[in-house]
Design a protein around this motif. Structure first.
Motif, PDB file in Angstrom:
ATOM      1  N   ARG A 503     -41.420  38.695  61.155  1.00  0.00           N
ATOM      2  CA  ARG A 503     -42.037  38.441  59.851  1.00  0.00           C
ATOM      3  C   ARG A 503     -41.888  39.651  58.928  1.00  0.00           C
ATOM      4  O   ARG A 503     -41.688  39.495  57.718  1.00  0.00           O
ATOM      5  N   GLU A 506     -38.388  39.601  57.529  1.00  0.00           N
ATOM      6  CA  GLU A 506     -38.249  38.582  56.496  1.00  0.00           C
ATOM      7  C   GLU A 506     -38.907  39.023  55.191  1.00  0.00           C
ATOM      8  O   GLU A 506     -38.379  38.774  54.101  1.00  0.00           O
ATOM      9  N   ARG A 507     -40.056  39.697  55.298  1.00  0.00           N
ATOM     10  CA  ARG A 507     -40.739  40.165  54.095  1.00  0.00           C
ATOM     11  C   ARG A 507     -39.924  41.233  53.374  1.00  0.00           C
ATOM     12  O   ARG A 507     -39.802  41.210  52.152  1.00  0.00           O
ATOM     13  N   LYS A 509     -36.740  41.590  53.532  1.00  0.00           N
ATOM     14  CA  LYS A 509     -35.561  40.931  52.983  1.00  0.00           C
ATOM     15  C   LYS A 509     -35.884  40.239  51.661  1.00  0.00           C
ATOM     16  O   LYS A 509     -35.103  40.293  50.697  1.00  0.00           O
ATOM     17  N   ALA A 510     -37.065  39.581  51.602  1.00  0.00           N
ATOM     18  CA  ALA A 510     -37.467  38.919  50.361  1.00  0.00           C
ATOM     19  C   ALA A 510     -37.738  39.928  49.251  1.00  0.00           C
ATOM     20  O   ALA A 510     -37.395  39.697  48.091  1.00  0.00           O
ATOM     21  N   GLN A 511     -38.351  41.072  49.609  1.00  0.00           N
ATOM     22  CA  GLN A 511     -38.611  42.094  48.598  1.00  0.00           C
ATOM     23  C   GLN A 511     -37.310  42.690  48.066  1.00  0.00           C
ATOM     24  O   GLN A 511     -37.185  42.966  46.874  1.00  0.00           O
ATOM     25  N   ALA A 513     -34.478  41.148  47.845  1.00  0.00           N
ATOM     26  CA  ALA A 513     -33.868  40.148  46.972  1.00  0.00           C
ATOM     27  C   ALA A 513     -34.554  40.098  45.617  1.00  0.00           C
ATOM     28  O   ALA A 513     -33.918  39.860  44.590  1.00  0.00           O
ATOM     29  N   ALA A 514     -35.876  40.349  45.590  1.00  0.00           N
ATOM     30  CA  ALA A 514     -36.601  40.306  44.318  1.00  0.00           C
ATOM     31  C   ALA A 514     -36.289  41.511  43.440  1.00  0.00           C
ATOM     32  O   ALA A 514     -36.427  41.443  42.216  1.00  0.00           O
TER      33      ALA A 514
END
Length: 591
Positions: A503, A506-507, A509-511, A513-514
């Protein structure tokens, strides 16, 4: 066999009835150890859970009767792997009741009535019981379809036991608890175990497991690394990572016929143990007065092999009586390479199906992948332990070891899913700002007593089996004991931290991308490149010219009219519009 399964026709030369490979003494010792373990389980359930524990013991009796009835109807031949599956299913039956009772205590402590607590407890415990049992049945189905012989026996008994345990936990236990609601027993908090609890840090506190994940991973890595080192040492000396027994390598078969009374298998093994052959398989045929001894190969040197045979024959004659040797030959392995690969392929396919099932149930790949990773961790710990025992104590692995490894696979997934189900429940109710690590720590804290209690009930059965169960199946019981300990550790200190790391990845990775830069055109548009007109500055208002001294009146009038016209033109060119009123309402609305 003659129908085409083999490329050659077969003719029956001899048929004989043989005795059990497990002697009567070993069976009696195992039953005694099992009775001791079962008595300790009953005592623990009643002392810890009080009245619900007594209900669980009665439901366990129903479970045993239903399972044995199914074994008789189908019918099922109980081999040692089958007995192992049955023992594991008993542990899962106890675990289902423990799950329900822990939920029941939580609801009663929250202030609910007994009937409402029973409803809520069963409702909240059912997903854990369902998911863990479905994954176990998936494993059993794959083992049944791919495996053969003892592997299929293990799969059948475990699958039947799991289905029956789920039925008795949901119907028998629930019905008996409802029968207690209208009685006076429903108002006594001590009888429902509300005053007995342990491993709870206190109200509002949780155990910090996720923050110490490096410590847990270091412990697991060190244990697995030691096992891999011993595997390498064994591979260098024997060509295999584990010491293969006669089930895998084959050996020598000595068939003898007694003149009068046939000895017991235990008496023969005691004699063979003097020559480091205590692990030999001894089969008794009392009708023909025959004894078949299947053990490891004799020395390659013919003279030393003959001398060893003569010493064994002399010792057997002195201890068991006169006999004649009818056959002495080398035989192949009973646990062939095909059967071993079938078990490995079954475990791999079952792992993939478990990942798919948990992906659907938990709406994510992370739960299934980390559960299988914990399963691999447990198998590596078991392999490493037996590699060390093989190198230091000369332990050998046989077909029973394969059964023990399959038992570990079934238990590991079952134990991990129970914790994952509590994490899933808390994720739905997560408050704003709560991290995943906090949710995981809270879930482990709430299920820690259940995990230890379930493992404890299995350990109190296995420890007497290791001590009193006899030499024949001692290594098998040790393998089960190591597997249960590894499964309990991995479900708490390996699976959940791995899920937390997933998790976190994944977090991040999302940050990342943002935070990507906004895409803009490299060449501006033509309209934006056009030069802007310079702003016109207002011209100052010209002053009126004074009349010249001595000028006539007409000329002065014309000059005055021209100057007024010029002033009016300049005024029109430099006229500024009125200043707009401030939008007071809009500012108030913004404020």
């Amino acid at each position: 066999l003659n129908a085409g399964a083999l490329p050659v026709p077969l003719t029956i030369e001899q048929t004989s009835d043989v005795g059990p490979t497990l002697g009567k003494e070993s069976v009696n010792a195992s039953f005694l150890a099992g009775a001791i373990g079962l008595g300790l389980v009953v005592l623990f359930m009643i002392l810890y859970y009080r009245l619900p524990g007594l209900v669980a013991v009665i439901a366990l009796g129903f479970y045993t009767l239903f399972t044995l009835a199914l074994f008789k109807v189908i019918p099922v031949t109980l081999t040692l792997p089958g007995i192992a599956g049955f023992i594991l299913s008993i542990g899962m039956a106890v675990d289902a009741n423990i799950l329900i009772f822990e939920r029941l205590k939580e609801e009663l402590n929250a202030g609910k009535t007994l009937r409402a607590a029973i409803d809520a407890g069963f409702h909240r415990a059912f997903p854990s019981i369902l998911d863990s049992n479905v994954c176990t049945v998936i494993t059993c189905a794959i083992l049944w379809n791919i495996g053969t012989g003892p592997i299929r026996g293990f799969a059948l008994t475990l699958a039947l036991g799991v289905v029956v345990s789920m039925f008795t936990a949901i119907t028998c236990t629930r019905t008996m608890l409802y029968l207690l609601v209208p009685t006076n027993l429903s108002q006594n908090a001590k009888l429902w175990g509300l005053g007995t609890s342990w491993l709870h840090p206190g109200e509002g506190r949780v155990y910090s497991i996720m923050s110490r994940r490096k410590l847990w991973f270091s412990i697991s890595g060190a244990v697995i690394l030691v096992g891999l080192v011993f595997m390498g040492l064994l591979f260098k000396s024997t060509g295999a990572p584990l010491n293969p027994g006669i089930d895998f390598t084959g050996g020598s078969l000595m068939q003898i016929r007694y003149e009068t009374q046939v000895p017991t298998a235990e008496a023969v093994r005691q004699v063979l143990a003097r020559f480091d052959r205590g692990d030999s398989h001894v089969t008794i045929s009392r009708d023909d007065k025959q004894v078949a001894i299947r053990g490891k190969f004799f020395d390659r040197d013919q003279q030393r092999a003959t001398a060893e045979r003569q010493r064994i024959e002399k010792a057997l004659t002195e201890a068991t009586g006169k006999f004649q040797i009818e056959a002495f030959e080398d035989i192949g392995p009973t646990m062939g390479r095909e059967l071993t690969w079938a078990a490995i392929k079954a475990v791999i396919l079952a792992s993939l199906l478990i990942i798919g099932y948990l992906w659907i149930r938990f709406s994510g790949l992370d739960f299934g992948a980390t559960a299988v990773a914990a399963l691999i961790h447990d198998v590596l710990v078991l392999l490493g332990f037996f590699a060390a025992a093989g190198y230091l104590l000369k332990w050998e692995v046989d077909s029973l070891f394969v059964t023990a490894a399959l038992t570990v696979v079934g238990y590991s997934v079952h134990d991990t899913i129970v914790i994952y189900d509590r994490i899933r429940e808390h994720l739905r109710l997560r408050q704003r700002g709560e991290s995943f690590d906090l949710v995981a720590d809270r879930s482990i804290t709430q299920t820690l007593a259940r995990s230890i209690n379930t493992s404890g009930t299995l350990l109190v059965v296995l420890v007497p089996l290791v001590i009193f169960g006899g030499k024949t199946i001692q290594q098998f019981n040790v393998a089960l004991l190591v597997g249960v300990l590894a499964g309990t550790y991995s479900s708490i200190f390996a699976a959940s931290p791995l899920l937390s790391m997933w998790r976190s990845w994944e977090r991040k990775k999302a940050q990342a991308a943002a935070k990507r830069t906004e895409e803009k055109p490299m060449v501006a548009a033509a309209a934006s490149r056009a030069p802007k007109a310079p702003a016109t500055r207002p011209q100052p208002k010209p002053k009126a010219a004074l009349p010249a001294a001595g000028g006539d009146g007409a000329g002065d009038a014309e000059v005055a009219v021209a100057e007024e016209a010029t002033a009016a033109t300049v005024a029109r060119a430099t006229k500024v519009g009125p200043k707009p009123q401030r939008n007071i309402k809009k500012k108030k609305r913004r404020f």
